[in-house]
Write a protein that holds these residues in place. Structure first.
Motif, PDB file in Angstrom:
ATOM      1  N   THR A 108       0.853  -1.185   0.000  1.00  0.00           N
ATOM      2  CA  THR A 108       0.000   0.000   0.000  1.00  0.00           C
ATOM      3  C   THR A 108       0.892   1.239   0.000  1.00  0.00           C
ATOM      4  O   THR A 108       2.095   1.144   0.289  1.00  0.00           O
ATOM      5  N   PRO A 109       0.349   2.409  -0.306  1.00  0.00           N
ATOM      6  CA  PRO A 109       1.160   3.634  -0.208  1.00  0.00           C
ATOM      7  C   PRO A 109       1.781   3.814   1.177  1.00  0.00           C
ATOM      8  O   PRO A 109       2.923   4.278   1.289  1.00  0.00           O
ATOM      9  N   ASP A 110       1.050   3.461   2.211  1.00  0.00           N
ATOM     10  CA  ASP A 110       1.607   3.591   3.562  1.00  0.00           C
ATOM     11  C   ASP A 110       2.782   2.636   3.766  1.00  0.00           C
ATOM     12  O   ASP A 110       3.769   2.983   4.423  1.00  0.00           O
ATOM     13  N   ASP A 111       2.678   1.423   3.217  1.00  0.00           N
ATOM     14  CA  ASP A 111       3.782   0.456   3.325  1.00  0.00           C
ATOM     15  C   ASP A 111       5.030   1.001   2.634  1.00  0.00           C
ATOM     16  O   ASP A 111       6.141   0.927   3.171  1.00  0.00           O
ATOM     17  N   LEU A 112       4.840   1.546   1.445  1.00  0.00           N
ATOM     18  CA  LEU A 112       5.974   2.099   0.697  1.00  0.00           C
ATOM     19  C   LEU A 112       6.581   3.282   1.440  1.00  0.00           C
ATOM     20  O   LEU A 112       7.806   3.449   1.479  1.00  0.00           O
ATOM     21  N   ALA A 113       5.729   4.088   2.058  1.00  0.00           N
ATOM     22  CA  ALA A 113       6.223   5.234   2.825  1.00  0.00           C
ATOM     23  C   ALA A 113       7.046   4.759   4.020  1.00  0.00           C
ATOM     24  O   ALA A 113       8.062   5.376   4.374  1.00  0.00           O
ATOM     25  N   GLY A 114       6.624   3.669   4.642  1.00  0.00           N
ATOM     26  CA  GLY A 114       7.378   3.124   5.772  1.00  0.00           C
ATOM     27  C   GLY A 114       8.746   2.638   5.345  1.00  0.00           C
ATOM     28  O   GLY A 114       9.748   2.851   6.057  1.00  0.00           O
ATOM     29  N   LEU A 115       8.823   1.970   4.192  1.00  0.00           N
ATOM     30  CA  LEU A 115      10.117   1.523   3.680  1.00  0.00           C
ATOM     31  C   LEU A 115      11.004   2.716   3.342  1.00  0.00           C
ATOM     32  O   LEU A 115      12.215   2.699   3.589  1.00  0.00           O
ATOM     33  N   ARG A 116      10.399   3.776   2.784  1.00  0.00           N
ATOM     34  CA  ARG A 116      11.162   4.987   2.476  1.00  0.00           C
ATOM     35  C   ARG A 116      11.734   5.604   3.748  1.00  0.00           C
ATOM     36  O   ARG A 116      12.902   6.020   3.784  1.00  0.00           O
ATOM     37  N   GLN A 117      10.961   5.651   4.821  1.00  0.00           N
ATOM     38  CA  GLN A 117      11.460   6.192   6.088  1.00  0.00           C
ATOM     39  C   GLN A 117      12.632   5.365   6.612  1.00  0.00           C
ATOM     40  O   GLN A 117      13.601   5.914   7.154  1.00  0.00           O
ATOM     41  N   THR A 118      12.552   4.061   6.452  1.00  0.00           N
ATOM     42  CA  THR A 118      13.642   3.192   6.900  1.00  0.00           C
ATOM     43  C   THR A 118      14.927   3.498   6.135  1.00  0.00           C
ATOM     44  O   THR A 118      16.014   3.584   6.729  1.00  0.00           O
ATOM     45  N   LEU A 119      14.815   3.672   4.821  1.00  0.00           N
ATOM     46  CA  LEU A 119      16.011   3.982   4.032  1.00  0.00           C
ATOM     47  C   LEU A 119      16.545   5.376   4.339  1.00  0.00           C
ATOM     48  O   LEU A 119      17.758   5.595   4.342  1.00  0.00           O
ATOM     49  N   ASP A 120      15.667   6.321   4.622  1.00  0.00           N
ATOM     50  CA  ASP A 120      16.118   7.656   5.018  1.00  0.00           C
ATOM     51  C   ASP A 120      16.894   7.586   6.332  1.00  0.00           C
ATOM     52  O   ASP A 120      17.932   8.251   6.499  1.00  0.00           O
ATOM     53  N   ALA A 121      16.403   6.776   7.263  1.00  0.00           N
ATOM     54  CA  ALA A 121      17.108   6.604   8.541  1.00  0.00           C
ATOM     55  C   ALA A 121      18.442   5.899   8.334  1.00  0.00           C
ATOM     56  O   ALA A 121      19.445   6.231   8.982  1.00  0.00           O
ATOM     57  N   MET A 122      18.459   4.942   7.421  1.00  0.00           N
ATOM     58  CA  MET A 122      19.703   4.239   7.099  1.00  0.00           C
ATOM     59  C   MET A 122      20.732   5.213   6.528  1.00  0.00           C
ATOM     60  O   MET A 122      21.906   5.202   6.904  1.00  0.00           O
ATOM     61  N   ARG A 123      20.274   6.096   5.635  1.00  0.00           N
ATOM     62  CA  ARG A 123      21.169   7.089   5.039  1.00  0.00           C
ATOM     63  C   ARG A 123      21.734   8.023   6.111  1.00  0.00           C
ATOM     64  O   ARG A 123      22.924   8.372   6.085  1.00  0.00           O
ATOM     65  N   ALA A 124      20.917   8.424   7.053  1.00  0.00           N
ATOM     66  CA  ALA A 124      21.366   9.321   8.117  1.00  0.00           C
ATOM     67  C   ALA A 124      22.417   8.643   8.999  1.00  0.00           C
ATOM     68  O   ALA A 124      23.390   9.278   9.415  1.00  0.00           O
ATOM     69  N   GLU A 125      22.227   7.362   9.288  1.00  0.00           N
ATOM     70  CA  GLU A 125      23.208   6.626  10.093  1.00  0.00           C
ATOM     71  C   GLU A 125      24.546   6.547   9.377  1.00  0.00           C
ATOM     72  O   GLU A 125      25.608   6.725   9.988  1.00  0.00           O
ATOM     73  N   ILE A 126      24.509   6.257   8.074  1.00  0.00           N
ATOM     74  CA  ILE A 126      25.754   6.179   7.301  1.00  0.00           C
ATOM     75  C   ILE A 126      26.452   7.531   7.293  1.00  0.00           C
ATOM     76  O   ILE A 126      27.675   7.616   7.483  1.00  0.00           O
TER      77      ILE A 126
END
Length: 231
Positions: free
Chosen positions: A115-133
């Motif tokens: 769903t759009p919400d599922d995709l948004a959740g995955l996007r937030q995870t990758l944004d957090a991953m980018r910030a950690e790196i």
């Protein structure tokens, strides 16, 4: 990882046994540097990934010391403890192969349910991953969250559990040693790019492309661990 374990010694353990036998027979003496990975793999008739796993296992049990930029040295030729497969862990090469098989199937199932919400959740995870790196930290938890979230969206609890178990095997002694030696900010950045490709395929509702990108990501992860040069 829970599950069925074979009583047969894993390939990397068999290779480690060969090297131990050479040490015990005096071919490699205390303090001696072993041949370069490529040469030793050719001498033993095994692949470099299998040899690398064996050398990590030998370092764990105190037979050799891996010195970055110098080589692998024999440090103990006395009677030594034989670690079991359970205490050392699964072969990292076989682990990544299993993950590709399972997660390749999982991402196809998940792609049809996103769903759009599922995709948004995955996007937030990758944004957090980018910030950690960017902060110089290893984003292992966000990496895990990305893969397990996709597995959960498959709506198959058995497959979701397998994905979690296979991912968590990366904390075994042999996988941990490989991670510590070969993971860098650059390898994490490349992993993030591969995650982005998976997410882009999911956003496009292209299940087969998502599967292809997942396979490519896990194959590259294996290569970074087992085929790359030590940092």
């Amino acid at each position: 990882m829970n599950g069925i374990r074979s009583t047969e010694r894993r390939l990397y353990q068999q290779v480690a046994d060969q090297i131990r036998a050479l040490i015990q027979d005096g071919d490699f003496k205390l303090g001696q540097r072993l041949p370069a990975e490529r040469d030793l793999a050719q001498q033993l008739g095994v692949s470099r990934p299998s040899l690398r796993e064996a050398l990590i296992a030998l370092e764990i049990d105190g037979t050799v010391e891996i010195r970055m930029g110098s080589g692998v040295y024999v440090i103990n030729v006395q009677e030594r403890r034989q670690l079991t497969s359970a205490s050392i862990g699964e072969s990292p090469a076989e682990l990544m192969q299993a993950r590709a098989a399972v997660e390749g199937a999982v991402v196809v199932l998940a792609a049809t349910r996103m769903t759009p919400d599922d995709l948004a959740g995955l996007r937030q995870t990758l944004d957090a991953m980018r910030a950690e790196i960017a902060a110089g930290r290893k984003p292992i938890e966000h990496d895990r969250q990305f893969h397990t979230a996709i597995a959960a969206l498959s709506a198959n609890s058995v497959l979701a559990r397998l994905v979690c178990d296979l991912f968590d095997e990366r904390h075994s002694p042999i996988s941990t040693q490989l991670r510590e030696r070969f993971e860098t900010p650059d390898t994490w950045s490349r992993a993030l790019e591969e995650h982005e490709a998976i997410l882009a395929a999911l956003e496009a509702r292209d299940a087969l492309l998502a599967q292809s990108m997942m396979h490519a990501h896990l194959e590259e992860s294996k290569r970074r661990w087992l085929d790359s040069e030590p940092r």
